[in-house]
Design a protein around this motif. Structure first.
Motif, PDB file in Angstrom:
ATOM      1  N   ALA A  83       0.832  -1.210   0.000  1.00 17.49           N
ATOM      2  CA  ALA A  83       0.000   0.000   0.000  1.00 17.49           C
ATOM      3  C   ALA A  83       0.865   1.257   0.000  1.00 17.49           C
ATOM      4  O   ALA A  83       0.571   2.231  -0.708  1.00 17.49           O
ATOM      5  N   LYS A  84       1.949   1.241   0.755  1.00 15.58           N
ATOM      6  CA  LYS A  84       2.857   2.388   0.812  1.00 15.58           C
ATOM      7  C   LYS A  84       3.501   2.635  -0.549  1.00 15.58           C
ATOM      8  O   LYS A  84       3.518   3.764  -1.047  1.00 15.58           O
ATOM      9  N   TYR A  85       4.042   1.597  -1.152  1.00 16.61           N
ATOM     10  CA  TYR A  85       4.777   1.760  -2.402  1.00 16.61           C
ATOM     11  C   TYR A  85       3.868   1.985  -3.608  1.00 16.61           C
ATOM     12  O   TYR A  85       4.316   2.507  -4.622  1.00 16.61           O
ATOM     13  N   GLU A  86       2.593   1.636  -3.506  1.00 16.86           N
ATOM     14  CA  GLU A  86       1.648   1.955  -4.586  1.00 16.86           C
ATOM     15  C   GLU A  86       1.346   3.452  -4.631  1.00 16.86           C
ATOM     16  O   GLU A  86       0.824   3.946  -5.616  1.00 16.86           O
ATOM     17  N   ARG A  87       1.695   4.175  -3.573  1.00 15.85           N
ATOM     18  CA  ARG A  87       1.475   5.628  -3.510  1.00 15.85           C
ATOM     19  C   ARG A  87       2.773   6.416  -3.621  1.00 15.85           C
ATOM     20  O   ARG A  87       2.776   7.632  -3.459  1.00 15.85           O
ATOM     21  N   SER A  88       3.867   5.722  -3.892  1.00 17.69           N
ATOM     22  CA  SER A  88       5.173   6.358  -3.991  1.00 17.69           C
ATOM     23  C   SER A  88       5.678   6.250  -5.433  1.00 17.69           C
ATOM     24  O   SER A  88       5.677   5.169  -6.014  1.00 17.69           O
ATOM     25  N   PHE A  89       6.105   7.386  -5.989  1.00 13.57           N
ATOM     26  CA  PHE A  89       6.502   7.440  -7.396  1.00 13.57           C
ATOM     27  C   PHE A  89       7.871   8.082  -7.539  1.00 13.57           C
ATOM     28  O   PHE A  89       8.137   9.139  -6.975  1.00 13.57           O
ATOM     29  N   THR A  90       8.731   7.430  -8.313  1.00 12.89           N
ATOM     30  CA  THR A  90      10.017   7.995  -8.687  1.00 12.89           C
ATOM     31  C   THR A  90       9.797   8.816  -9.942  1.00 12.89           C
ATOM     32  O   THR A  90       9.109   8.372 -10.869  1.00 12.89           O
TER      33      THR A  90
END
Length: 142
Positions: A83-90
């Motif tokens: 859930a955290k990484y689905e909302r984090s974008f490089t």
């Protein structure tokens, strides 16, 4: 004198923005963010998708050649981390994952007004100086 380090920007977004940005980056609700990214030849790459891609590649080519496979696989299989990484974008600029400080500065300056205004929850800057970056987990088994 040219700075020896390259830079990278990442954004954290609300869940609904993350879903839209992953599936339909040109959705009208993202118009302000999309316009800024276009001006800077930038693209937002979901960190969860990048992690999943790394695992897929490792599974195709042999996990023994991918030292962070076990850690990455455990990360994407953990519901909270997913859930955290689905909302984090490089943010890639010109197709590059890291870029000169001036390009990072210019993009960050335009993104800053969106932080806390509904589209971006947080903006992070990283550089390639090893002293400023965490090292890979000692036990990459998760």
């Amino acid at each position: 004198m040219t700075e020896p380090w390259q830079h990278q920007l990442r954004i954290d977004v609300p869940e609904t923005v993350g879903s839209a940005l992953r599936s339909e980056p040109d959705h009208p609700s993202l118009a302000g963010l999309s316009a800024i990214l276009r001006r800077h030849d930038a693209k937002a790459v979901c960190q969860y998708d990048a992690f999943a891609g790394y695992c897929d590649q490792a599974e195709r080519e042999g996990v023994e050649h991918f030292p962070l496979y076990a850690w990455t696989k455990a990360t994407i299989e953990d519901p909270a981390k997913k859930a955290k990484y689905e909302r984090s974008f490089t943010l890639y600029i010109g197709g590059e994952e890291v870029y000169p400080k001036a390009r990072a500065d210019a993009l960050a300056a335009e993104l800053r007004p969106l932080v806390g205004a509904g589209l971006i929850a947080d903006l992070h800057r990283y550089d390639t100086n090893p002293a400023n970056n965490p090292q890979p987990p000692a036990d990459s088994g998760g």
